[in-house]
Design a protein around this motif. Structure first.
Motif, mmCIF file in Angstrom:
data_model
loop_
_atom_site.group_PDB
_atom_site.id
_atom_site.type_symbol
_atom_site.label_atom_id
_atom_site.label_comp_id
_atom_site.label_asym_id
_atom_site.label_seq_id
_atom_site.Cartn_x
_atom_site.Cartn_y
_atom_site.Cartn_z
ATOM 1 N N UNK A 6 -75.319 -40.298 -27.844
ATOM 2 C CA UNK A 6 -73.859 -40.201 -27.771
ATOM 3 C C UNK A 6 -73.257 -40.312 -29.165
ATOM 4 N N UNK A 7 -72.091 -39.685 -29.321
ATOM 5 C CA UNK A 7 -71.341 -39.794 -30.573
ATOM 6 C C UNK A 7 -71.700 -38.692 -31.532
ATOM 7 N N UNK A 8 -70.686 -37.999 -32.025
ATOM 8 C CA UNK A 8 -70.918 -36.875 -32.928
ATOM 9 C C UNK A 8 -71.115 -37.364 -34.351
ATOM 10 N N UNK A 9 -72.045 -36.752 -35.045
ATOM 11 C CA UNK A 9 -72.271 -37.016 -36.447
ATOM 12 C C UNK A 9 -71.415 -36.046 -37.238
ATOM 13 N N UNK A 10 -70.716 -36.490 -38.266
ATOM 14 C CA UNK A 10 -69.905 -35.566 -39.051
ATOM 15 C C UNK A 10 -70.751 -34.437 -39.604
ATOM 16 N N UNK A 11 -70.193 -33.200 -39.667
ATOM 17 C CA UNK A 11 -70.948 -32.076 -40.223
ATOM 18 C C UNK A 11 -71.490 -32.432 -41.599
ATOM 19 N N UNK A 24 -74.786 -33.440 -26.488
ATOM 20 C CA UNK A 24 -74.445 -32.811 -25.213
ATOM 21 C C UNK A 24 -73.481 -31.667 -25.501
ATOM 22 N N UNK A 25 -73.284 -30.821 -24.512
ATOM 23 C CA UNK A 25 -72.340 -29.727 -24.675
ATOM 24 C C UNK A 25 -70.930 -30.266 -24.924
ATOM 25 N N UNK A 30 -66.267 -31.030 -28.340
ATOM 26 C CA UNK A 30 -65.254 -31.928 -28.899
ATOM 27 C C UNK A 30 -65.304 -31.954 -30.424
ATOM 28 N N UNK A 31 -66.506 -32.025 -30.972
ATOM 29 C CA UNK A 31 -66.649 -32.080 -32.430
ATOM 30 C C UNK A 31 -66.061 -30.853 -33.107
ATOM 31 N N UNK A 32 -66.301 -29.677 -32.518
ATOM 32 C CA UNK A 32 -65.854 -28.436 -33.144
ATOM 33 C C UNK A 32 -64.506 -27.947 -32.630
ATOM 34 N N UNK A 39 -68.795 -22.732 -25.818
ATOM 35 C CA UNK A 39 -70.176 -23.045 -26.199
ATOM 36 C C UNK A 39 -71.149 -22.305 -25.279
ATOM 37 N N UNK A 40 -70.871 -22.310 -23.972
ATOM 38 C CA UNK A 40 -71.741 -21.605 -23.025
ATOM 39 C C UNK A 40 -71.743 -20.101 -23.295
ATOM 40 N N UNK A 41 -70.588 -19.551 -23.661
ATOM 41 C CA UNK A 41 -70.510 -18.119 -23.979
ATOM 42 C C UNK A 41 -71.423 -17.786 -25.167
#
Length: 142
Positions: A6-11, A24-25, A30-32, A39-41
């Motif tokens: 869990x939790x996004x890492x900064x780019x 996760x998706x 959320x991050x982007x 994302x699925x597309x």
């Protein structure tokens, strides 16, 4: 079995203990700042290829990087087919002259298009300024 952290890492944060990290998706979306549908597309058209565990998508660093490249290409106005070609070059061995030449040609074309759009916008703004001045002058005359 891969666990989803869990939790996004900064780019660009590539701390050694984060290299095996997954997302996760929802975390990537959320991050982007995109929808999970987006994302699925990108997955459906082959721009990213997350691992699947049943119906759960598990995104690795490669998927996250590719998603970032797709979105950057979209911001720059590249069509998805060109983005796909450029991203595929990212995975290819570095330094191949033909690949680098192709990317530079695409950049030149996109830059020329954007510069023309800028000139068109500047011309339109100048026309609006002139029209506005005439309208204000006529309004003041009455």
């Amino acid at each position: 079995m891969t666990s989803v952290t869990k939790g996004a890492t900064p780019p660009g944060d590539d701390a050694p203990d984060e290299r095996g990290r997954t997302w996760t998706i929802r975390e990537l979306a959320d991050e982007f700042g995109v929808t999970t549908r987006t994302v699925r597309h990108y997955e459906d058209i082959g721009l990213i290829a997350p691992e699947r565990q049943g119906t759960t998508r598990i995104f690795h660093r490669r998927d996250r990087t590719r998603l970032g490249l797709v979105l950057r290409g979209k911001r720059l106005g590249f069509p998805l087919d060109e983005i796909a070609k450029i991203i595929d070059l990212y995975d290819a061995p570095r330094g191949r002259r033909s690949q680098l030449t192709y990317v530079l040609e695409q950049i030149d074309e996109r830059r020329a298009d954007l510069e023309q759009r800028r000139r068109d916008i500047e011309d339109a703004l100048a026309e609006l300024d002139t029209f506005e001045e005439r309208c204000r002058a006529e309004l003041d005359a009455h």
